[in-house]
Design an enzyme around this catalytic site. Structure first.
Site, PDB file in Angstrom:
ATOM      1  N   ASP A   1     -30.682  15.819  -3.222  1.00 15.80           N
ATOM      2  CA  ASP A   1     -29.937  16.625  -4.073  1.00 15.80           C
ATOM      3  C   ASP A   1     -28.926  17.476  -3.026  1.00 15.80           C
ATOM      4  O   ASP A   1     -29.137  17.155  -1.568  1.00 15.80           O
ATOM      5  CB  ASP A   1     -30.645  17.567  -4.724  1.00 15.80           C
ATOM      6  CG  ASP A   1     -29.935  18.504  -5.771  1.00 15.80           C
ATOM      7  OD1 ASP A   1     -28.778  18.023  -6.241  1.00 15.80           O
ATOM      8  OD2 ASP A   1     -30.482  19.661  -6.041  1.00 15.80           O
ATOM      9  N   SER A   2     -28.041  18.045  -3.520  1.00 13.14           N
ATOM     10  CA  SER A   2     -27.176  18.759  -2.829  1.00 13.14           C
ATOM     11  C   SER A   2     -28.159  19.990  -2.091  1.00 13.14           C
ATOM     12  O   SER A   2     -27.540  20.746  -1.154  1.00 13.14           O
ATOM     13  CB  SER A   2     -25.975  19.588  -3.748  1.00 13.14           C
ATOM     14  OG  SER A   2     -26.691  20.134  -4.708  1.00 13.14           O
TER      15      SER A   2
ATOM     16  N   HIS B   1     -31.029  22.238 -10.708  1.00 14.35           N
ATOM     17  CA  HIS B   1     -31.217  23.695 -10.123  1.00 14.35           C
ATOM     18  C   HIS B   1     -31.558  24.545 -11.369  1.00 14.35           C
ATOM     19  O   HIS B   1     -32.281  25.520 -11.047  1.00 14.35           O
ATOM     20  CB  HIS B   1     -29.704  24.320  -9.688  1.00 14.35           C
ATOM     21  CG  HIS B   1     -29.536  23.947  -8.296  1.00 14.35           C
ATOM     22  ND1 HIS B   1     -29.070  22.550  -7.933  1.00 14.35           N
ATOM     23  CD2 HIS B   1     -29.719  24.599  -7.128  1.00 14.35           C
ATOM     24  CE1 HIS B   1     -28.807  22.729  -6.558  1.00 14.35           C
ATOM     25  NE2 HIS B   1     -29.013  23.826  -6.040  1.00 14.35           N
TER      26      HIS B   1
ATOM     27  N   GLU C   1     -29.642  28.734  -4.982  1.00 17.68           N
ATOM     28  CA  GLU C   1     -29.760  28.420  -3.306  1.00 17.68           C
ATOM     29  C   GLU C   1     -30.274  29.713  -2.685  1.00 17.68           C
ATOM     30  O   GLU C   1     -30.901  29.555  -1.595  1.00 17.68           O
ATOM     31  CB  GLU C   1     -28.544  27.960  -2.884  1.00 17.68           C
ATOM     32  CG  GLU C   1     -28.208  26.501  -3.446  1.00 17.68           C
ATOM     33  CD  GLU C   1     -29.053  25.482  -2.775  1.00 17.68           C
ATOM     34  OE1 GLU C   1     -29.515  25.414  -1.618  1.00 17.68           O
ATOM     35  OE2 GLU C   1     -29.884  24.589  -3.609  1.00 17.68           O
TER      36      GLU C   1
ATOM     37  N   CYS D   1     -29.984  14.377  -8.628  1.00 18.82           N
ATOM     38  CA  CYS D   1     -28.660  15.492  -8.840  1.00 18.82           C
ATOM     39  C   CYS D   1     -27.758  14.795  -9.901  1.00 18.82           C
ATOM     40  O   CYS D   1     -27.436  13.666  -9.912  1.00 18.82           O
ATOM     41  CB  CYS D   1     -28.122  15.225  -7.771  1.00 18.82           C
ATOM     42  SG  CYS D   1     -26.216  16.172  -7.590  1.00 18.82           S
TER      43      CYS D   1
ATOM     44  N   CYS E   1     -28.408  20.200 -14.784  1.00 23.08           N
ATOM     45  CA  CYS E   1     -28.466  20.407 -13.484  1.00 23.08           C
ATOM     46  C   CYS E   1     -29.638  20.708 -12.884  1.00 23.08           C
ATOM     47  O   CYS E   1     -30.344  21.577 -13.679  1.00 23.08           O
ATOM     48  CB  CYS E   1     -27.195  21.382 -12.948  1.00 23.08           C
ATOM     49  SG  CYS E   1     -27.392  21.935 -11.324  1.00 23.08           S
TER      50      CYS E   1
HETATM   51  N1  DGL Z   1     -28.568  20.100  -8.603  1.00 26.07           N
HETATM   52  C1  DGL Z   1     -27.306  19.153  -8.864  1.00 26.07           C
HETATM   53  C2  DGL Z   1     -27.166  18.553 -10.121  1.00 26.07           C
HETATM   54  O1  DGL Z   1     -28.064  18.182 -10.669  1.00 26.07           O
HETATM   55  C3  DGL Z   1     -26.007  19.613  -8.163  1.00 26.07           C
HETATM   56  C4  DGL Z   1     -25.612  20.961  -8.158  1.00 26.07           C
HETATM   57  C5  DGL Z   1     -24.549  21.416  -7.178  1.00 26.07           C
HETATM   58  O2  DGL Z   1     -24.621  21.228  -5.834  1.00 26.07           O
HETATM   59  O3  DGL Z   1     -23.306  21.698  -7.768  1.00 26.07           O
HETATM   60  O4  DGL Z   1     -26.013  18.460 -10.619  1.00 26.07           O
END
Ligand code: DGL
Length: 273
Positions: free
Chosen positions: A16-17, A191, A157, A79, A189
């Protein structure tokens, strides 16, 4: 007939990011605790949610190449942003199977009683063709409130999940869903599952929150089974699952935040890609 043993201990790659992918890793480990994992967080480039398709393709391809070089047997793209925008590019170039993560629109539409669902995702996911197609296919008869959210992943984060900024942002992003009576909200997302209590609080209703973590874990297991690559042993060991964590950012920061999100000690290494 007994279960066929399989000693394929090649790791499952996952990326992931940033720390969001840990919400998917958790589900994978719950379902397949005996597998080995390599987790990559591209924290030098987080957030992905406002990047161009071209940039996303470039960054995620480098991560996949790294995971392939580590002998991964499958890669889980944990992601939504990368999956909704560049999974086709990755599938065309990466030689091992990929599992993508998309917002759980289908189960949300099926379980909604009010006929109104909300989708929270990154700006890039919310505008993507991938999400548009999912909505057209699975939520045709449902009113969908699709909100692209800036800054949320950045606050996750930092690891400070109780910051007033998060409440402020979430109140703003969920307002139209609340007013329209959405009874299911999709966490589009990876996150966001870490913000479930905060999202529940701002919604001020019994709206159900759905994410894709468990479904991705099940799908990955099925795929490994079909490939004959699922690790199957008869040993009833209670040894801890082995996960190698890498970040393109600061390993001590990642380790601190990941340990607190996973409630278990994490020690990450730095990679430059
Ligand atoms: N966690 C990621 C997602 O599911 C990316 C969040 C990001 O870096 O903007 O989209």
């Amino acid at each position: 007939m007994g279960t066929t043993l399989n000693t394929d201990k090649r790791p499952i790659g996952i990326f992931d990011s940033g720390v969001g992918g840990l919400s998917v890793l958790k589900e994978l480990v719950k379902l397949m605790p005996k597998e080995n994992y390599i987790f990559v967080a591209d924290q030098t480039n987080v957030p992905y949610g406002e990047k161009s398709k071209k940039e996303l393709g470039r960054l995620t391809l480098k991560i996949c190449d790294f995971l392939v070089s580590k002998n991964s047997k499958i890669i889980v793209v944990a992601c939504n942003t990368a999956t909704c925008n560049v999974i086709d590019i990755l599938r065309a170039k990466v030689k091992i199977p990929l599992v993508g993560t998309v917002p759980a629109v289908k189960p949300a539409a099926i379980s909604s009683r009010s006929g109104v669902i909300g989708i929270l995702s990154t700006p890039s996911t919310s505008k993507s063709r991938g999400l548009k197609k999912l909505i057209e296919t699975h939520a045709n008869n449902t009113k969908v409130i699709n909100i692209g959210c800036s800054d949320l992943e950045d606050t996750v984060e930092t690891g400070n999940l109780s910051s007033p900024k998060i409440t402020q942002l979430l109140s703003k992003y969920t307002e139209s869903m609340r007013i329209a009576g959405a009874d299911v909200v999709v966490l589009g997302c990876t996150h966001y599952p870490f913000l479930k209590p905060q999202i529940k609080r701002v919604l001020r209703s019994n709206a159900k929150l759905v994410d894709s973590g468990r479904a991705i874990a099940k799908h990955t297991k099925n795929l490994l089974q079909q490939m004959g690559a699922l690790f199957v042993s008869r040993a009833k060991t209670t040894s801890r699952t082995c996960v190698d964590f890498y970040t393109t950012g600061n390993p001590s920061h990642f380790s601190r935040v990941a340990s607190s999100l996973l409630k278990s000690p994490v020690r990450a290494k730095r990679i430059s890609l």
